[in-house]
Design an enzyme around this catalytic site. Structure first.
Site, short mmCIF file in Angstrom:
data_model
loop_
_atom_site.label_atom_id
_atom_site.label_comp_id
_atom_site.label_asym_id
_atom_site.label_seq_id
_atom_site.Cartn_x
_atom_site.Cartn_y
_atom_site.Cartn_z
N GLN A 383 0.84 -0.71 -0.01
CA GLN A 383 0.18 -0.08 -0.13
C GLN A 383 1.11 1.59 -0.52
O GLN A 383 2.16 1.58 0.76
CB GLN A 383 -0.41 -0.48 1.08
CG GLN A 383 -1.94 0.21 1.12
CD GLN A 383 -3.25 -0.75 2.35
OE1 GLN A 383 -2.23 -0.20 3.65
NE2 GLN A 383 -3.93 -0.94 2.04
N TYR A 457 4.33 0.78 12.07
CA TYR A 457 4.16 -0.67 11.08
C TYR A 457 5.83 -0.95 11.45
O TYR A 457 6.43 -1.08 10.50
CB TYR A 457 4.16 -0.47 9.62
CG TYR A 457 2.59 0.50 9.20
CD1 TYR A 457 1.60 0.91 10.00
CD2 TYR A 457 3.41 1.38 7.74
CE1 TYR A 457 0.62 1.07 8.99
CE2 TYR A 457 1.83 1.71 7.98
CZ TYR A 457 0.91 1.29 8.72
OH TYR A 457 -0.18 1.97 7.64
C1 LIG Z 1 -5.62 -4.12 10.58
C2 LIG Z 1 -4.66 -3.05 10.99
C3 LIG Z 1 -5.48 -1.29 9.89
C4 LIG Z 1 -4.12 0.00 10.55
N1 LIG Z 1 -4.41 0.73 10.10
C5 LIG Z 1 -4.21 2.02 9.77
C6 LIG Z 1 -3.60 3.50 9.34
O1 LIG Z 1 -4.84 3.26 8.43
N2 LIG Z 1 -3.19 4.30 9.67
C7 LIG Z 1 -2.38 3.63 10.61
O2 LIG Z 1 -1.32 5.02 10.68
N3 LIG Z 1 -1.67 2.76 11.28
C8 LIG Z 1 -2.41 1.99 10.90
N4 LIG Z 1 -2.25 0.99 12.03
C9 LIG Z 1 -0.92 0.62 12.90
C10 LIG Z 1 -1.07 0.98 13.84
O3 LIG Z 1 -1.18 2.82 13.89
C11 LIG Z 1 -0.85 0.92 14.86
O4 LIG Z 1 -0.52 -0.27 14.48
C12 LIG Z 1 -1.14 1.06 16.08
O5 LIG Z 1 0.44 0.94 17.31
C13 LIG Z 1 -1.71 0.36 17.15
O6 LIG Z 1 -2.44 1.02 18.30
P1 LIG Z 1 -2.66 -0.49 19.46
O7 LIG Z 1 -3.28 0.73 20.90
O8 LIG Z 1 -4.17 -0.72 18.09
O9 LIG Z 1 -1.93 -1.13 19.30
P2 LIG Z 1 -1.30 -1.05 20.77
O10 LIG Z 1 -0.63 -3.07 20.83
O11 LIG Z 1 -1.90 -1.69 22.25
O12 LIG Z 1 0.44 -0.95 21.29
C14 LIG Z 1 1.18 -0.68 20.19
C15 LIG Z 1 1.78 0.54 20.78
O13 LIG Z 1 2.24 1.53 21.32
C16 LIG Z 1 2.37 1.27 23.17
N5 LIG Z 1 0.68 2.02 23.48
C17 LIG Z 1 -0.74 1.81 23.50
N6 LIG Z 1 -1.42 2.36 24.19
C18 LIG Z 1 -0.11 3.56 24.58
C19 LIG Z 1 -0.40 4.18 25.27
N7 LIG Z 1 -1.87 4.60 26.00
N8 LIG Z 1 0.63 5.05 25.44
C20 LIG Z 1 1.82 5.53 25.31
N9 LIG Z 1 2.12 3.69 24.39
C21 LIG Z 1 1.57 3.65 24.10
C22 LIG Z 1 2.19 -0.47 23.02
O14 LIG Z 1 2.72 -0.78 24.42
C23 LIG Z 1 2.57 -0.41 21.94
O15 LIG Z 1 4.60 -0.46 22.06
C24 LIG Z 1 -3.11 -0.27 11.13
C25 LIG Z 1 -3.00 -1.47 11.55
C26 LIG Z 1 -3.60 -2.50 12.04
C27 LIG Z 1 -3.41 -3.99 12.39
#
Ligand SMILES: Cc1cc2nc3c(=O)[nH]c(=O)nc-3n(C[C@H](O)[C@H](O)[C@H](O)COP(=O)(O)OP(=O)(O)OC[C@H]3O[C@@H](n4cnc5c(N)ncnc54)[C@H](O)[C@@H]3O)c2cc1C
Ligand SMILES: *[C@@H]1O[C@H](CO)[C@@H](O)[C@H](O)[C@H]1NC(C)=O
Ligand SMILES: *[C@@H]1O[C@H](CO)[C@@H](O)[C@H](O)[C@H]1NC(C)=O
Ligand SMILES: *[C@@H]1O[C@H](CO)[C@@H](O)[C@H](O)[C@H]1NC(C)=O
Ligand SMILES: *[C@@H]1O[C@H](CO)[C@@H](O)[C@H](O)[C@H]1NC(C)=O
Length: 497
Positions: A383, A457
């Protein structure tokens, strides 16, 4: 094969010390009345499950605080027990960093912290970091407001805002982290502070791009935007031989550097072709301008160079219907139930606006996809997300004003390959296929090509991760890390060291 004795001794010592630690921890958690799931049994296995099933990690406990004070208590407990602490918001990190990216971390799951308050007069919203993107979009939309963010409704706002947060509105409104006015942060020593431009400004700088290395965000105050009066998701599809696909992407690259409107969000999607030697080539995006006619005029200069294709629109014209369309019909994750999982490897490549990919590099890349990609037994996509181009708000921000380092990006490319049935085991050639795809571009572009990678990512197989993710900001991040987390409470793969 016999195992060396020292290995067994080390293992035994580790097991004993982890048990000793976790009993002190468990007492501390129960004294503070904090919900926690500890090793043993089905609830623990559910609580420690990663989105990417390629990873199988065992945290010392998964805790479920309801307030910032409880988060602070847990961090302090981890500190006194010498256990590294990590936040999990939506759990969608690609390398399971929400579980610490290794065994033995203390996980702070924020899913009980889901407040969203909108101040309609100022347009500021306070969002707790246990919220998922779909639920944030829904709550804001009810007040006629919106925030730039990614498309998967299940991604957590906590992880998303920490490293960037890109969506189709980002060329118009910026990344999620650009909308943040202040954050409530729990530091490594268990204190709760506000980070904003006039309170702990250096921390605020670091939190916008590298948050997880510095603290745990419990809530963010963000500037919101009025929902656009009209919005739609558009999609064009082609099957192209590899050489035409390279020319098409080169043309697209030229087109986006013209005076295109900020209301145009776009990405090029590539996938396995329907025959060897060809690739699937899609152009999709969001449009937040007046009408589909205005979208057609905006895209006309690019489409003129392409074979004809039909356009598909999704959503019914409202902003929230475009969120729903991007979420495959889901907005509210609470209503829809738990997300699925995947088994995958992913990489990213940030291409600089000032050094466009050459036709030669694009041909090498498309050829690789048309042959190696055609033969791969993984389910893959690539992408090219448009960050830059004419009138992009993302790149109008001074690169040094936040830790997010790639403000001169044209595309952030996501390269993603799942096992064929999305379940373990993951095939070894998935790694080599994706590494080779990036290599096809970088080796042709040469050593002077100033490319990068996107923290959201993450790829734990990169050699030069720190410079690719953080660029010239890494030195300042290192020095702030020693100030805010001197003992290394927040340490995980690709964290600031
Ligand atoms: C299906 C899918 C689609 C996606 N689409 C996009 C997109 O369109 N655009 C884009 O930019 N990204 C996209 N992503 C990537 C996404 O932004 C990252 O995976 C993001 O870090 C996920 O956040 P989370 O809170 O769900 O993950 P988690 O696994 O909970 O956290 C991710 C990281 O951030 C840390 N973290 C979580 N919460 C906090 C907090 N409150 N304070 C400090 N650190 C924290 C965690 O320790 C870990 O290191 C996509 C991912 C997936 C799986
Ligand atoms: C983590 O712990 C699990 C057991 O719970 C074990 O199977 C796995 O190998 C460990 N992983 C690492 C990287 O040590
Ligand atoms: C946290 O949420 C879970 C699941 O919704 C619930 O069972 C638990 O009681 C909550 N814990 C607290 C402390 O509110
Ligand atoms: C359009 O979408 C909105 C939001 O989902 C919904 O409230 C409305 O009923 C939809 N209208 C039509 C005509 O489908
Ligand atoms: C916690 O860390 C911050 C940042 O380094 C520091 O300013 C503060 O004084 C520390 N608080 C305590 C109680 O040690």
């Amino acid at each position: 094969m016999t195992r060396p004795t020292s290995y067994l001794l080390t293992f035994a010592t580790l097991t004993i010390s982890v048990l000793a630690q976790s009993s002190g921890l468990q007492n501390g958690l129960s004294d503070a009345h904090i919900a926690a799931v500890v090793p043993g049994g089905a609830p623990y296995d559910a609580a420690r499950r990663a989105y990417n099933l390629r990873y199988d990690f065992s945290p010392v406990a998964v805790t479920y605080p309801s307030t910032a004070e409880q988060v602070a208590t847990i961090v302090a407990l981890g500190n006194s027990e010498n256990i590294q602490v990590v936040a999990r918001s939506g759990g969608h990190n690609y390398i399971a960093n929400g579980l610490g990216g290794k065994n033995g971390s203390l996980v702070i799951d924020l899913s009980n912290m889901t407040r969203v308050d909108v101040d309609v007069s100022s347009g500021t919203a306070t969002i707790e970091t246990g919220n998922r993107l779909g639920d944030v979009a829904f709550a804001l939309n009810n007040q006629g407001r919106a925030l730039p963010h990614g498309s998967c409704p299940y991604v957590g706002i906590g992880g998303h805002v920490s490293g960037g947060g890109f969506g189709f509105t980002s060329r118009m409104w910026g990344l999620t982290l650009d909308a943040v006015q202040s954050m409530s942060v729990v530091l490594a020593n268990g204190t709760i502070v506000t980070a904003s431009s006039n309170s702990n400004a250096d921390l605020f700088w670091a939190m916008r791009g590298a948050a997880s290395s510095f603290g745990i965000i419990t809530s963010i105050d963000v500037k919101t935007f009025p929902t656009p009066p009209f919005a739609t998701i558009y999609e064009y599809d082609w099957q192209l031989d590899y050489s035409s696909a390279a020319t098409a992407l080169a043309k697209f690259q030229e087109y986006v550097m013209t005076d295109i409107p900020p209301q145009l969000g776009a990405e090029i999607n590539l996938g396995r072709g329907n025959s060897e030697g060809s690739v699937y080539f899609g152009l999709t995006g969001g449009w937040y301008g007046e009408s589909t006619d205005a979208l057609q005029s905006a895209l006309a200069p690019f489409l003129a160079s392409m074979p004809s294709a039909n356009v598909r629109y999704s959503g019914n014209g409202t902003y929230i219907s475009t969120i729903e369309a991007l979420g495959n019909g889901i907005v509210n994750t609470n209503v829809a139930g738990p997300d699925t999982t995947d088994t995958f490897y992913a990489k990213s490549l940030v291409t600089p606006e000032g050094q466009p990919m050459t036709l030669e590099a694009l041909e090498a890349f498309m050829k690789y996809l048309a042959y190696d990609g055609y033969a791969s037994n993984t389910a893959w996509f690539m992408q090219f997300e448009l960050y830059g181009g004419g009138n992009s708000f993302i790149n109008s921000i001074n690169v040094d004003s936040t830790a997010f380092a790639t403000r001169s990006a044209l595309f952030t490319v996501q390269l993603y390959a799942s096992s064929s049935n999305y379940e373990p085991p993951y095939p070894e050639d998935g790694f080599t296929f994706l590494d080779g795809a990036v290599e096809a571009i970088t080796s042709t572009m040469g050593d002077d090509w100033d490319y990068g990678a996107y923290v959201n990512y993450p790829d734990d197989r990169l050699n030069n991760a720190q410079s690719l993710y953080y660029k010239s900001h890494y030195t300042r991040l290192e020095s702030l890390k020693s100030q805010y987390d001197p003992t290394g409470v927040f340490v995980f793969p690709i964290s600031v060291q």
